[in-house]
Design an enzyme around this catalytic site. Structure first.
Site, mmCIF file in Angstrom:
data_model
loop_
_atom_site.group_PDB
_atom_site.id
_atom_site.type_symbol
_atom_site.label_atom_id
_atom_site.label_comp_id
_atom_site.label_asym_id
_atom_site.label_seq_id
_atom_site.Cartn_x
_atom_site.Cartn_y
_atom_site.Cartn_z
ATOM 1 N N HIS A 1 50.765 75.353 32.391
ATOM 2 C CA HIS A 1 50.246 74.595 33.529
ATOM 3 C C HIS A 1 49.327 73.469 33.074
ATOM 4 C CE1 HIS A 1 50.834 78.428 36.115
ATOM 5 N NE2 HIS A 1 51.691 77.528 36.555
ATOM 6 N N CYS B 1 42.396 79.833 36.635
ATOM 7 C CA CYS B 1 43.613 80.522 37.074
ATOM 8 C C CYS B 1 43.335 81.668 38.052
ATOM 9 C CB CYS B 1 44.343 81.095 35.859
ATOM 10 S SG CYS B 1 45.065 79.864 34.776
#
Length: 284
Positions: free
Chosen positions: A182, A276
């Site tokens: 990501h 996250c």
């Protein structure tokens, strides 16, 4: 665990760094490396996750958030979803709307419905973005600009769809090397003028574009692997970071940030850290 301690406010999030008021988490009660879906998991697949230790570390993080004045809410953990602790990926807040992601990895599909149910129960405005994969770890907001990573988890088509939904915002796609999962594993906005970056993962044109806007603080490869880029800014130049990432923490302090060191060594074995594990509902 109760679903929330205080009423959930309306969605309101326009940056990665304004005061974090309300955030959604999920305890790692059933955390496990089941299907290897990133490089960090490859390293720890044999060892896997000590759930007792992961729960202890996550609990200490939640307590530290509360100490800093952040209200927390929790999704109900399910044994069907071993990576549910990473709430950032299943949704992201832009302005007054929570967007519900379309998860790319099979092991994570279904988490979206759990989030939708929670948002509906708590009266939080949301939109689902079905049809094209997009995950919140690739989405970073800074006022009218939304940076979105084109990765193995987020498609170009989904980014175009997001722009159609958000005409008041300027959506900026950023290509990254897909091995890094990501965008928030290689780039993270800390303030209106500073950001962490792992340059090896990004194209030179992207680095130049970002350097026009931010003072870029480089993260070295060893600390990127330990999720050194994946810090959480909670406003007032306060940043959650791991004690293991000493070089990142030193640089943050030199730039005038207060670093809240919290051990997340068990949770990072699955490839994510503080950003996250938190889905902001409201900032500012």
């Amino acid at each position: 665990m109760s679903t929330h301690a205080k009423p959930v406010p309306a969605a309101d999030c326009r940056s990665e760094y304004e005061t974090l008021r309300h955030v959604l988490l999920c305890p790692p009660r059933f955390m496990e490396i089941k299907d290897v879906i990133n490089d960090v998991q490859k390293r720890y697949q044999e060892e896997n996750i000590d759930v007792t230790e992961a729960l202890r570390q996550h609990g200490a993080f939640v307590k530290a958030l509360a100490t800093e004045g952040v209200d927390t809410a929790f999704l109900e953990a399910s044994e069907d979803y071993p990576e549910q602790v990473f709430t950032r990926d299943i949704g992201f807040t832009i302005g007054d709307t929570v967007f519900v992601s379309e998860m790319a990895a099979k092991v994570r599909q279904g988490e979206e419905q759990v989030l939708q149910n929670w948002l509906a129960e708590n009266g939080v405005r949301f939109k689902h973005l079905p049809g094209h994969r997009i995950e919140g770890g690739d989405v970073l907001v800074d006022q009218e600009t939304v940076f979105v990573g084109i990765s193995s988890r987020t498609s170009k088509e989904a980014i175009e769809e997001l722009q159609r939904h958000m005409p008041a915002f300027h959506v900026v796609p950023i290509h990254l090397n897909e091995k890094y999962l990501h965008l928030d594993c290689v780039f993270n906005i800390l303030s209106p003028t500073e950001a962490l970056i792992f340059p090896e993962a990004l194209e030179q044109t992207a680095i130049e574009m970002l350097s026009d806007r931010y003072t870029l603080i480089p993260v070295e490869a060893d600390e990127q692997f330990k999720l050194g880029t994946n810090v959480l800014s909670i406003g007032g130049r306060r940043v959650f970071s791991q004690p293991q990432n000493a070089k990142v923490n030193k640089q943050l302090r030199e730039h005038g940030f207060r670093v809240i060191e919290t051990d997340f060594s068990e949770i990072i074995k699955s490839g994510g850290a503080f950003r996250c594990c938190t889905m902001p509902v409201a900032r500012g």
